[in-house]
Design a protein around this motif. Structure first.
Motif, short mmCIF file in Angstrom:
data_model
loop_
_atom_site.label_atom_id
_atom_site.label_comp_id
_atom_site.label_asym_id
_atom_site.label_seq_id
_atom_site.Cartn_x
_atom_site.Cartn_y
_atom_site.Cartn_z
N ILE A 57 -9.73 -4.60 -28.30
CA ILE A 57 -10.14 -5.93 -27.81
C ILE A 57 -11.66 -6.09 -27.93
O ILE A 57 -12.16 -7.15 -28.34
N GLY A 58 -12.39 -5.05 -27.58
CA GLY A 58 -13.85 -5.13 -27.60
C GLY A 58 -14.43 -5.43 -28.97
O GLY A 58 -15.35 -6.24 -29.10
N THR A 59 -13.87 -4.80 -30.03
CA THR A 59 -14.39 -5.09 -31.37
C THR A 59 -14.08 -6.52 -31.77
O THR A 59 -14.92 -7.18 -32.40
N GLY A 60 -12.91 -7.02 -31.40
CA GLY A 60 -12.56 -8.41 -31.71
C GLY A 60 -13.46 -9.40 -30.98
O GLY A 60 -13.94 -10.38 -31.57
N VAL A 61 -13.70 -9.15 -29.69
CA VAL A 61 -14.56 -10.05 -28.90
C VAL A 61 -16.00 -9.98 -29.43
O VAL A 61 -16.67 -11.01 -29.56
N TRP A 62 -16.46 -8.78 -29.73
CA TRP A 62 -17.81 -8.62 -30.27
C TRP A 62 -17.95 -9.38 -31.59
O TRP A 62 -18.93 -10.09 -31.81
N LEU A 63 -16.96 -9.23 -32.46
CA LEU A 63 -16.98 -9.91 -33.75
C LEU A 63 -16.91 -11.43 -33.57
O LEU A 63 -17.63 -12.17 -34.24
N TRP A 64 -16.07 -11.90 -32.66
CA TRP A 64 -15.96 -13.33 -32.40
C TRP A 64 -17.29 -13.88 -31.87
O TRP A 64 -17.71 -14.98 -32.20
N SER A 65 -17.97 -13.10 -31.04
CA SER A 65 -19.21 -13.55 -30.42
C SER A 65 -20.41 -13.51 -31.36
O SER A 65 -21.26 -14.40 -31.32
N PHE A 66 -20.48 -12.48 -32.21
CA PHE A 66 -21.72 -12.26 -32.97
C PHE A 66 -21.53 -12.22 -34.48
O PHE A 66 -22.51 -12.05 -35.20
N GLY A 67 -20.31 -12.35 -34.99
CA GLY A 67 -20.07 -12.26 -36.43
C GLY A 67 -20.59 -13.47 -37.19
O GLY A 67 -20.83 -14.53 -36.63
N ARG A 68 -20.76 -13.27 -38.49
CA ARG A 68 -21.20 -14.39 -39.34
C ARG A 68 -20.02 -15.35 -39.50
O ARG A 68 -18.86 -14.95 -39.40
N PRO A 69 -20.26 -16.62 -39.76
CA PRO A 69 -19.18 -17.60 -39.86
C PRO A 69 -18.32 -17.35 -41.10
O PRO A 69 -18.69 -17.73 -42.20
N SER A 70 -17.22 -16.68 -40.91
CA SER A 70 -16.29 -16.34 -41.99
C SER A 70 -14.99 -15.87 -41.34
O SER A 70 -14.94 -15.69 -40.12
N ASN A 71 -13.97 -15.67 -42.13
CA ASN A 71 -12.71 -15.13 -41.62
C ASN A 71 -12.74 -13.61 -41.79
O ASN A 71 -12.70 -13.11 -42.90
N HIS A 72 -12.84 -12.88 -40.69
CA HIS A 72 -12.96 -11.42 -40.72
C HIS A 72 -11.60 -10.77 -40.51
O HIS A 72 -10.91 -11.07 -39.53
N ILE A 73 -11.24 -9.87 -41.43
CA ILE A 73 -9.97 -9.14 -41.31
C ILE A 73 -10.24 -7.66 -41.49
O ILE A 73 -11.27 -7.26 -42.02
N GLY A 74 -9.28 -6.83 -41.06
CA GLY A 74 -9.35 -5.39 -41.27
C GLY A 74 -9.64 -4.63 -39.98
O GLY A 74 -10.10 -5.18 -38.99
N ALA A 75 -9.35 -3.34 -40.04
CA ALA A 75 -9.50 -2.46 -38.88
C ALA A 75 -10.81 -1.69 -38.90
O ALA A 75 -10.97 -0.74 -38.15
N SER A 76 -11.75 -2.10 -39.73
CA SER A 76 -13.03 -1.38 -39.83
C SER A 76 -13.76 -1.32 -38.50
O SER A 76 -14.35 -0.30 -38.15
N GLY A 77 -13.73 -2.40 -37.76
CA GLY A 77 -14.40 -2.41 -36.46
C GLY A 77 -13.83 -1.38 -35.52
O GLY A 77 -14.57 -0.69 -34.81
N ILE A 78 -12.52 -1.24 -35.52
CA ILE A 78 -11.88 -0.24 -34.66
C ILE A 78 -12.23 1.17 -35.15
O ILE A 78 -12.48 2.06 -34.35
N VAL A 79 -12.26 1.36 -36.47
CA VAL A 79 -12.62 2.66 -37.02
C VAL A 79 -14.02 3.05 -36.58
O VAL A 79 -14.26 4.17 -36.11
N TYR A 80 -14.97 2.12 -36.70
CA TYR A 80 -16.34 2.43 -36.31
C TYR A 80 -16.48 2.59 -34.79
O TYR A 80 -17.28 3.40 -34.32
N ALA A 81 -15.70 1.84 -34.03
CA ALA A 81 -15.72 2.01 -32.57
C ALA A 81 -15.16 3.37 -32.18
O ALA A 81 -15.72 4.05 -31.30
N LEU A 82 -14.06 3.78 -32.81
CA LEU A 82 -13.51 5.12 -32.56
C LEU A 82 -14.52 6.20 -32.94
O LEU A 82 -14.72 7.18 -32.22
#
Length: 184
Positions: free
Chosen positions: A104-129
């Motif tokens: 949830i944290g990576t998704g909320v972080w991406l929603w809050s601070f990501g560049r305006p685009s459609n972001h997909i993939g589990a990379s955020g979770i991989v880097y968080a782990l």
């Protein structure tokens, strides 16, 4: 005599494998149907909120030339399986809570601070782990977690380097641009 049960490592890989099974199933389905909508995170938009939950399951499927793109899902799968298994092995009692918070944290972080685009993939979770297990390894003094973090970093580095070599072999003019800083 104690009757302590020991489990093989495969028990700890169960939930990461289920997660990857869902990702691969969606990816395989998406390779057959090119126009499947990829429900990712669209930062700071109301309709992008659902992507906080769905974005890790979708991965890019086709390259611009129409060929199938395996790189995105493979680059996420190998480290996710290693790091997810390590999470469930080293943090048996807290692993579910930690994983949900990272998910949830990576998704909320991406929603809050990501560049305006459609972001997909589990990379955020991989880097968080990766970050969580590396910091935990330092704080606990656990050499196994630190070694696994370095192994994962090495795997990510090798995958990126082989991808770059493949691109440069097909487009040698890009290597010239990288060396000089100017396009040919």
């Amino acid at each position: 005599m104690t009757n302590k049960r020991t489990f093989g490592i495969w028990v700890y890989a169960f939930w990461p494998s289920i997660f990857l099974g869902i990702c691969w199933s969606i990816w395989l389905y998406s390779t057959q149907i090119e126009n499947i909508p990829k429900i990712g995170v669209t930062p700071r938009s109301f309709h992008g909120l659902v992507g906080i939950i769905t974005h890790p399951f979708f991965h890019s499927t086709h390259l611009p030339d129409g060929s199938v793109d395996y790189n995105h899902i493979i680059n996420n799968s190998i480290p996710f399986l290693l790091l997810g298994t390590a999470l469930f092995y080293h943090f048996k009692d807290l692993s579910y809570k930690i994983f949900i918070w990272l998910f949830i944290g990576t998704g909320v972080w991406l929603w809050s601070f990501g560049r305006p685009s459609n972001h997909i993939g589990a990379s955020g979770i991989v880097y968080a782990l990766f970050g969580f297990l590396t910091i935990s390894g330092f704080l606990k003094g656990n050499k196994h977690l630190l070694a696994l973090s370095l192994l994962t970093l090495f795997i990510l580095f090798v995958r990126k380097c082989t991808r770059c070599l493949w691109i440069f072999s097909r487009h040698p003019h890009m290597l010239t641009a990288c060396e000089t800083g100017f396009p040919p």
